[in-house]
Design an enzyme around this catalytic site. Structure first.
Site, PDB file in Angstrom:
ATOM      1  N   HIS A 473       0.817   5.342   8.766  1.00 34.56           N
ATOM      2  CA  HIS A 473       0.070   5.604   8.223  1.00 34.56           C
ATOM      3  C   HIS A 473      -0.676   6.239   9.291  1.00 34.56           C
ATOM      4  CE1 HIS A 473      -3.317   4.665   5.905  1.00 34.56           C
ATOM      5  NE2 HIS A 473      -2.756   3.473   5.113  1.00 34.56           N
ATOM      6  N   TYR A 589      -8.994  -5.460  -2.225  1.00 33.12           N
ATOM      7  CA  TYR A 589      -9.112  -3.679  -1.395  1.00 33.12           C
ATOM      8  C   TYR A 589      -8.799  -2.973  -2.170  1.00 33.12           C
ATOM      9  CZ  TYR A 589      -8.190  -1.248   2.506  1.00 33.12           C
ATOM     10  OH  TYR A 589      -8.565  -0.282   3.326  1.00 33.12           O
ATOM     11  N   THR A 602     -11.120   6.239   4.742  1.00 30.43           N
ATOM     12  CA  THR A 602     -11.516   5.275   4.159  1.00 30.43           C
ATOM     13  C   THR A 602     -12.353   4.503   4.251  1.00 30.43           C
ATOM     14  OG1 THR A 602      -9.885   3.971   5.024  1.00 30.43           O
ATOM     15  CG2 THR A 602      -8.526   5.513   4.240  1.00 30.43           C
TER      16      THR A 602
END
Length: 783
Positions: A473, A589, A602
């Site tokens: 990630h 979230y 993001t």
């Protein structure tokens, strides 16, 4: 031994008659071809750098400007207003040139400066245009005249046929919100989650922070925003991802699935052949910048492409304090794992990419290789699945020299990692739901040692031809990997295809080099560390409760008919389902992108709002339907507004995160920031967007539906929910939680989501309830 001799370009021996020199022409040819390919790639990069550097103009426009200036001078007028003459006076080679040549050179120099000024002006105008975001807040179908003019100007200044990175220099920088605005929005977001006394206490902390430390920290952020391309991204990558010392498996990495209903071929080697070739085709397009720049769907607005740069030939390197992301310019092979053994699979020969059929045959050679793993080799991958500090220490102690270093370098420098899995996965058998759950868990963590979790992404091809991937990630977010995965799936099935026997197509060179088995010398101390990492990873994997299901009762088609955003509809369903599951609300979230800005990643949409809580409470307490419907639309509009604010740089959490980082650098404590950053996200959600709809013909081939992907739970007592809206009539959900928490159950929450979706559709569209009412009335008559 013969293979070793072929690998040597030349060899010589000293004899009584002199030096005997023997050249290997094939080896020299391979050296030449490899070097030629490398120089071609350098030339392409240089050419693209020039084209991107002068965008939105084109290199040929320079010639147009030069000719225009010279033509104007030919008419005995001076378009430079004396500047050409000034340049001519200061030419360093004026004495060696004739007067006519001096004038010509001066005119060319002036034309070049004028051309560069025009480029700078156009880029500045485009940057200002892309900073306009009011269009996003306008009602659907009601576009203002200002926005219409703005769209026309964006088209004009965008030029023609942009390359992948053409817009990078024109994207605006992420703005730093005012501390006052961020705190106001934060307090609004937590109001429904706190009691009156808790909210008053938090409000006092917020006011104290704003009036004292906040402005001081904000000053540093504004200074960074002036200097850096993005004031968030580098700190986000370092502190959220690379400095994490817990396992990245489950906690950070995520996965993507194959088609839901279709497996193009049941032959494992053939599926691997087409899949690898499709990845390489994407990499070639990426290197040549032939991929179209990503845009906001349905608009001309470009998105930042910076994350694409580290997609291939990239590995996360462990460190004792922080990891690093290492990227190499090129790699001509793929690292392959099968039954505890590691191989190097060459994907180029004589400067050309191997055909799918050739790759299939090479994969089959690996599958047929009967050799057993070397001592300690089979579970080495567990080092990448466990805690980061032990892996960094083991890497330094046992993999810094010798054969272990060479083999580790081979894996880390590979284009990507491939696992040939002996299991069969996918939706199959009498238990399709359970098989999808097992499929998801396999892609998320596998056996904890048969993936290389540090690679930018690892591809998994199962025994029955099903495939998937696991992505690291830190280097990029899921939409970037999803774009790659969509291309691979579509190219595999619709472009490359298979023959009638299920094998790959393409010609075969019989002189292909054999896949190279990697060697290891694993010491007992190293093997002990591997087993310790495996134990940590196995405990983490066993605790993951996963549920994947397809919701087919309706999709975005019916939702849009209700004039509600599909994403807002699903988010409200998640809120309703969570309230029914746990009897309370939680901090939620939802991931939103900030790629409208340069190097954007993001932002968080806090989906649990005052409006959503009021709606859920009204619905659950049996309030009047008209009131519930009005609250439903208010909460949906609120969610859309929050999402748009997050996309346009007015989010809450990244600003607060950066303020916290600055406070740590300055060595000052903020009770407010400390408490904000420690709040758990018990419901973490993300939508997987379908970005390349044109690649999939769901009308004629409705079975080629992607199942999407998912991730592990963020909080020990919470849920992770990923969803993908496929076509008009399907929504796929991926739900994760932990068995160790008695309050969470992925299947139970999945059932609540199903019911919540049905209830919301019935509320938003009264016509949906008519059949049910008629059935009840008919039942009463029958009685």
């Amino acid at each position: 031994m013969a293979e070793a001799h072929q690998a040597v370009a030349f060899q010589f021996t000293i004899t009584p008659e002199g030096i005997d020199l023997q050249l290997s022409h094939e080896a020299l040819r391979q050296v030449y071809v490899s070097g030629l390919r490398s120089w071609k790639k350098r030339f392409i990069r240089l050419k693209n750098s020039v084209i991107t550097g002068v965008y939105p103009a084109s290199p040929s426009s320079w010639l147009f400007v030069v000719i225009a200036i010279l033509a104007t001078m030919y008419t005995r007028s001076d378009p430079s207003m004396g500047l050409i003459a000034k340049i001519q006076e200061h030419l360093p080679v004026s004495q060696s040139l004739s007067a006519q040549c001096q004038t010509m050179v001066s005119a060319v120099l002036f034309s070049t400066l004028l051309w560069l000024s025009l480029i700078f002006t156009m880029r500045l105008c485009l940057k200002q245009l892309l900073s306009y975001h009011r269009w996003m807040f306008e009602q659907h179908g009601k576009i203002s005249n200002t926005t219409k003019v703005w769209v026309a100007l964006v088209r004009i200044f965008s030029g023609r046929q942009p390359l992948l990175y053409s817009y990078q220099g024109s994207l605006p920088n992420l703005p730093v919100p005012a501390v006052k605005d961020t705190i106001k929005r934060y307090l609004e977001s937590v109001r429904p989650l706190m009691s009156v006394s808790e909210f008053e206490r938090m409000s006092k902390l917020a006011v104290q922070f704003e009036s004292s430390l906040g402005n001081r920290l904000q000053w540093y952020l504004k200074l960074k925003a002036l200097w850096a391309a993005n004031y968030v991204s580098d700190w986000w990558e370092e502190y959220i991802y690379l400095r994490g010392r817990s396992p990245i498996m489950v906690n950070s990495n995520y996965y993507g699935m194959d088609f839901l209903y279709v497996t193009p071929t049941p032959i494992q080697a053939a599926r691997a052949g087409n899949t690898i070739h499709a990845f390489l085709l994407y990499r070639r397009k990426l290197n040549r910048e032939e991929l179209k720049p990503s845009r906001v769907p349905g608009t001309v607005i470009p998105l930042c492409a910076a994350q694409c740069e580290r997609m291939f030939n990239t590995t996360r390197i462990p460190g004792e304090e922080t990891d690093t992301v290492q990227h190499w310019q090129d790699s001509e092979y793929v690292a392959v794992y099968h039954r505890g053994r590691y191989f190097r699979l060459w994907i180029y020969k004589s400067g050309r990419m191997l055909s799918p059929r050739e790759i299939e045959l090479q994969i089959q050679k690996i599958l047929d290789d009967p050799s057993p793993p070397l001592p300690g080799e089979d579970k080495l991958g567990a080092l990448t699945a466990g805690d980061r500090v032990p892996w960094a220490q083991v890497r330094k102690q046992f993999f810094s020299t010798g054969v272990n270093k060479r083999s580790l370098d081979c894996i880390e420098k590979a284009a990507f990692f491939l696992t040939l899995d002996d299991d069969e996965q996918g939706m199959m058998g009498d238990d399709p739901a359970g098989s999808l759950d097992r499929y998801a868990k396999s892609l998320l963590h596998g056996k904890c040692y048969d993936r290389w979790f540090d690679k930018s992404f690892s591809v998994v091809v199962y025994k029955n031809g099903k495939n998937g991937l696991n992505a690291e990630h830190s280097w990029a977010d899921a939409p970037v990997v999803a774009h790659l995965w969509e291309f691979v799936l579509a190219t595999d099935s619709f472009q490359l295809g298979y023959n009638d026997e299920g094998h790959c197509k393409g010609d075969v060179d019989p002189m292909l080099p054999q896949p190279q088995r990697l060697s290891w010398d694993i010491a007992p101390g190293c093997e002990e560390k591997v087993n310790q990492s495996l134990a940590v990873a196995q405990a983490l994997a066993d605790d993951v409760d996963f549920h994947v299901f397809s919701f087919r009762d309706f999709g975005k088609g019916k939702i849009k008919k209700c004039r509600i955003s599909p994403d807002a509809f699903i988010q409200l369903a998640l809120q309703l389902a969570y309230y029914r599951d746990r009897g309370l609300f939680c901090l939620t979230y939802e991931a939103s992108m900030t790629r409208l800005f340069r190097e954007g990643r993001t932002e968080t949409v806090r989906s649990c709002s005052n409006e959503s809580c009021a709606f859920v409470k009204a619905l659950e307490s049996g309030e009047d339907e008209d009131l519930c419907r009005r609250l439903f639309r208010l909460s949906a509009d609120k969610h859309q507004n929050l999402y748009r604010m997050a996309m346009t740089g007015a989010g809450i959490d990244r600003h607060l995160f950066c303020l916290y980082v600055v406070s740590k650098y300055l060595g000052v404590e903020s009770p407010f920031l400390k408490e904000v950053l420690s709040e758990p996200w018990r419901l973490s959600t993300s939508q997987t967007p379908v970005q390349q709809v044109e690649l999939f013909d769901l009308v004629n081939h409705p079975e080629y539906i992607s199942c999407g992907g998912g991730f592990g739970p963020v909080a020990d007592d919470g849920y992770g929910v990923s969803y993908i809206i496929v076509g008009e009539n399907m929504i796929n959900f991926h739900i994760s939680c932990k068995y160790s928490c008695p309050q969470t159950d992925s299947h139970k929450y999945g059932a609540q989501i199903r019911q919540a979706l049905m209830d919301l559709l019935a509320l938003a569209s009264p016509d949906q309830r008519q059949p049910a009412r008629m059935e009840k009335a008919q039942a009463k008559k029958d009685l």
